[in-house]
Design a protein around this motif. Structure first.
Motif, PDB file in Angstrom:
ATOM      1  N   LYS A  10       0.837  -1.201   0.000  1.00  0.00           N
ATOM      2  CA  LYS A  10       0.000   0.000   0.000  1.00  0.00           C
ATOM      3  C   LYS A  10       0.883   1.267   0.000  1.00  0.00           C
ATOM      4  O   LYS A  10       2.032   1.210   0.429  1.00  0.00           O
ATOM      5  CB  LYS A  10      -0.867  -0.033   1.272  1.00  0.00           C
ATOM      6  CG  LYS A  10      -1.974   1.001   1.353  1.00  0.00           C
ATOM      7  CD  LYS A  10      -2.861   0.725   2.565  1.00  0.00           C
ATOM      8  CE  LYS A  10      -2.308   1.314   3.860  1.00  0.00           C
ATOM      9  NZ  LYS A  10      -2.309   2.778   3.893  1.00  0.00           N
ATOM     10  N   GLY A  11       0.312   2.364  -0.437  1.00  0.00           N
ATOM     11  CA  GLY A  11       1.048   3.630  -0.462  1.00  0.00           C
ATOM     12  C   GLY A  11       1.537   4.033   0.926  1.00  0.00           C
ATOM     13  O   GLY A  11       0.817   3.896   1.912  1.00  0.00           O
ATOM     14  N   GLY A  12       2.768   4.465   0.990  1.00  0.00           N
ATOM     15  CA  GLY A  12       3.308   5.050   2.213  1.00  0.00           C
ATOM     16  C   GLY A  12       3.718   4.075   3.305  1.00  0.00           C
ATOM     17  O   GLY A  12       4.101   4.493   4.400  1.00  0.00           O
ATOM     18  N   GLY A  14       6.279   2.089   3.359  1.00  0.00           N
ATOM     19  CA  GLY A  14       7.728   1.986   3.550  1.00  0.00           C
ATOM     20  C   GLY A  14       8.436   1.132   2.497  1.00  0.00           C
ATOM     21  O   GLY A  14       9.547   0.660   2.733  1.00  0.00           O
ATOM     22  N   THR A  16       9.861   2.020  -0.358  1.00  0.00           N
ATOM     23  CA  THR A  16      11.122   2.610  -0.814  1.00  0.00           C
ATOM     24  C   THR A  16      12.172   2.544   0.289  1.00  0.00           C
ATOM     25  O   THR A  16      13.348   2.267   0.035  1.00  0.00           O
ATOM     26  CB  THR A  16      10.878   4.055  -1.288  1.00  0.00           C
ATOM     27  OG1 THR A  16       9.840   4.033  -2.269  1.00  0.00           O
ATOM     28  CG2 THR A  16      12.119   4.661  -1.908  1.00  0.00           C
ATOM     29  N   PRO A 211      10.687  -2.353  13.202  1.00  0.00           N
ATOM     30  CA  PRO A 211      10.174  -1.330  14.110  1.00  0.00           C
ATOM     31  C   PRO A 211      10.170   0.062  13.492  1.00  0.00           C
ATOM     32  O   PRO A 211      10.918   0.344  12.560  1.00  0.00           O
ATOM     33  CB  PRO A 211      11.159  -1.386  15.279  1.00  0.00           C
ATOM     34  CG  PRO A 211      12.413  -1.938  14.719  1.00  0.00           C
ATOM     35  CD  PRO A 211      12.002  -2.851  13.604  1.00  0.00           C
ATOM     36  N   ILE A 216      15.478   6.635  11.027  1.00  0.00           N
ATOM     37  CA  ILE A 216      14.886   6.653   9.672  1.00  0.00           C
ATOM     38  C   ILE A 216      14.076   7.943   9.511  1.00  0.00           C
ATOM     39  O   ILE A 216      14.151   8.612   8.480  1.00  0.00           O
ATOM     40  CB  ILE A 216      13.976   5.421   9.449  1.00  0.00           C
ATOM     41  CG1 ILE A 216      14.755   4.130   9.659  1.00  0.00           C
ATOM     42  CG2 ILE A 216      13.270   5.483   8.084  1.00  0.00           C
ATOM     43  CD1 ILE A 216      15.252   3.415   8.457  1.00  0.00           C
ATOM     44  N   ASP A 220      14.918  11.029   6.987  1.00  0.00           N
ATOM     45  CA  ASP A 220      13.890  11.482   6.052  1.00  0.00           C
ATOM     46  C   ASP A 220      13.775  13.009   6.123  1.00  0.00           C
ATOM     47  O   ASP A 220      13.783  13.695   5.101  1.00  0.00           O
ATOM     48  CB  ASP A 220      12.557  10.817   6.409  1.00  0.00           C
ATOM     49  CG  ASP A 220      11.431  11.264   5.495  1.00  0.00           C
ATOM     50  OD1 ASP A 220      11.401  10.793   4.348  1.00  0.00           O
ATOM     51  OD2 ASP A 220      10.607  12.095   5.915  1.00  0.00           O
ATOM     52  N   ALA A 235      16.256  -0.479  12.734  1.00  0.00           N
ATOM     53  CA  ALA A 235      15.459  -0.924  11.577  1.00  0.00           C
ATOM     54  C   ALA A 235      16.331  -1.746  10.625  1.00  0.00           C
ATOM     55  O   ALA A 235      15.917  -2.806  10.144  1.00  0.00           O
ATOM     56  CB  ALA A 235      14.857   0.271  10.846  1.00  0.00           C
TER      57      ALA A 235
HETATM   58  N1  ATP Z   1      10.744   1.764   9.898  1.00  0.00           N
HETATM   59  C1  ATP Z   1      10.462   3.056   9.767  1.00  0.00           C
HETATM   60  N2  ATP Z   1      10.587   3.889  10.825  1.00  0.00           N
HETATM   61  C2  ATP Z   1      10.292   5.202  10.696  1.00  0.00           C
HETATM   62  N3  ATP Z   1       9.846   5.786   9.587  1.00  0.00           N
HETATM   63  C3  ATP Z   1       9.688   5.008   8.507  1.00  0.00           C
HETATM   64  C4  ATP Z   1      10.004   3.615   8.526  1.00  0.00           C
HETATM   65  N4  ATP Z   1       9.751   3.118   7.302  1.00  0.00           N
HETATM   66  C5  ATP Z   1       9.324   4.143   6.545  1.00  0.00           C
HETATM   67  N5  ATP Z   1       9.276   5.284   7.253  1.00  0.00           N
HETATM   68  C6  ATP Z   1       8.828   6.611   6.792  1.00  0.00           C
HETATM   69  O1  ATP Z   1       7.520   6.477   6.223  1.00  0.00           O
HETATM   70  C7  ATP Z   1       7.376   7.349   5.114  1.00  0.00           C
HETATM   71  C8  ATP Z   1       6.957   6.550   3.891  1.00  0.00           C
HETATM   72  O2  ATP Z   1       8.010   5.655   3.561  1.00  0.00           O
HETATM   73  P1  ATP Z   1       8.323   5.254   2.062  1.00  0.00           P
HETATM   74  O3  ATP Z   1       8.446   6.443   1.198  1.00  0.00           O
HETATM   75  O4  ATP Z   1       9.456   4.313   2.124  1.00  0.00           O
HETATM   76  O5  ATP Z   1       6.978   4.491   1.717  1.00  0.00           O
HETATM   77  P2  ATP Z   1       6.480   3.960   0.302  1.00  0.00           P
HETATM   78  O6  ATP Z   1       5.665   2.757   0.577  1.00  0.00           O
HETATM   79  O7  ATP Z   1       7.632   3.816  -0.607  1.00  0.00           O
HETATM   80  O8  ATP Z   1       5.576   5.165  -0.172  1.00  0.00           O
HETATM   81  P3  ATP Z   1       4.958   5.403  -1.646  1.00  0.00           P
HETATM   82  O9  ATP Z   1       3.775   4.488  -1.725  1.00  0.00           O
HETATM   83  O10 ATP Z   1       4.586   6.844  -1.619  1.00  0.00           O
HETATM   84  O11 ATP Z   1       6.042   5.067  -2.625  1.00  0.00           O
HETATM   85  C9  ATP Z   1       8.712   8.062   4.952  1.00  0.00           C
HETATM   86  O12 ATP Z   1       8.634   9.307   5.583  1.00  0.00           O
HETATM   87  C10 ATP Z   1       9.694   7.149   5.668  1.00  0.00           C
HETATM   88  O13 ATP Z   1      10.810   7.841   6.188  1.00  0.00           O
END
Ligand code: ATP
Ligand code: MG
Length: 248
Positions: A10-12, A14, A16, A211, A216, A220, A235
């Protein structure tokens, strides 16, 4: 043939971030050469890897419309353009798919792109493909099998529902997936019982939990590359502990 890891979810949730941590894992374990593929139209994997995007495959596809020198076969031109789109990072290369297709038929360029990505990817031992939420365009991008599909979710019921949908979709698609791994990311404390029960009731297997991590979040905010994460990052340690059982 290189070992191909693809991310979905799903979007957002994590995807990437986990893709970047997987690349960091491969680098630290000296598993090279690595090709990172950013297949998200709103690409940002490059930022997490600390490289600037100069060329994209989408750009190459566009230039096929207008820039082919007279007398040059389109295939030759496209091969050159895809080579040009390979961005060199430290210890890995990055290929950015770039913006999606505009109106009009792209079947011809897409089939050439697919062919040259196949040829190109033979030069790498590991491919890590970061995706948009959907899975459909993985099959557009590559005919290759995915050795490891990492389906990322956050600890929410909607994240798990999307994960389930992705698993169902993969079954319908022509690509073959070797192993798949459901990874729940951004977990604070223990996983809620509701989430564990939901995963079970959908017949999914929880492959690992990552976690929520303050470094992270800090990286960001500072727009820093995750490849600079210090040793001992929580992480990263979770991700590497999981990946070692899945990546040869
Ligand atoms: N384990 C983690 N701990 C803290 N923050 C995290 C963690 N994993 C991801 N994030 C934060 O969550 C947000 C979304 O992460 P990311 O961009 O990797 O998601 P995505 O699934 O690739 O999103 P999209 O669908 O937009 O491509 C970012 O701000 C990232 O820093
Ligand atoms: Mg992303």
């Amino acid at each position: 043939m290189g070992f191909t890891v693809a991310l979905a979810g799903k979007g957002g949730v994590g995807k990437t971030t986990i893709a970047a941590l997987a690349i960091l894992y491969l680098l630290r374990k000296n598993k090279k050469p690595i090709l990172a593929v950013d297949a998200d139209a709103n690409s940002n994997l490059n930022e997490l890897l600390g490289v600037e995007v100069t060329h994209t495959v989408g750009g190459a596809r566009e230039s096929l419309k207008t820039d082919v020198p007279s007398g040059m076969p389109k295939d030759t031109f496209m091969e050159y353009k895809i080579q040009e789109a390979v961005i060199e990072g430290e210890g890995f290369d990055l290929l950015v798919m770039g913006r999606p297709e505009g109106p009009g038929c792209y079947c011809f360029p897409n089939s050439i792109i697919k062919r040259y990505i196949e040829i190109l990817s033979k030069n790498y031992s590991y491919l890590v493909i970061d995706n948009e939420a959907g899975m459909e365009h993985i099959s557009r991008l590559t005919a290759r099998d995915v050795d490891l599909l990492i389906v990322v979710s956050d600890p929410s019921t909607r994240g798990i529902l999307t994960a389930k949908r992705i698993y169902d979709l993969v079954k319908e698609m022509e690509i073959r997936v070797g192993k798949s791994l459901l990874l729940i990311n951004k977990v604070n404390g223990n996983l809620a019982k509701e989430i564990v029960d939901m995963v079970d009731s959908m017949g999914l297997t929880l492959g690992g939990v990552v976690p929520s991590d303050s470094d992270i979040a800090k990286f960001d905010l500072a727009q820093r590359s995750l490849l600079e994460l210090p040793n001992g990052n929580k992480a990263y340690d979770y991700v590497s502990g999981i990946l070692k059982d899945y990546i040869p």
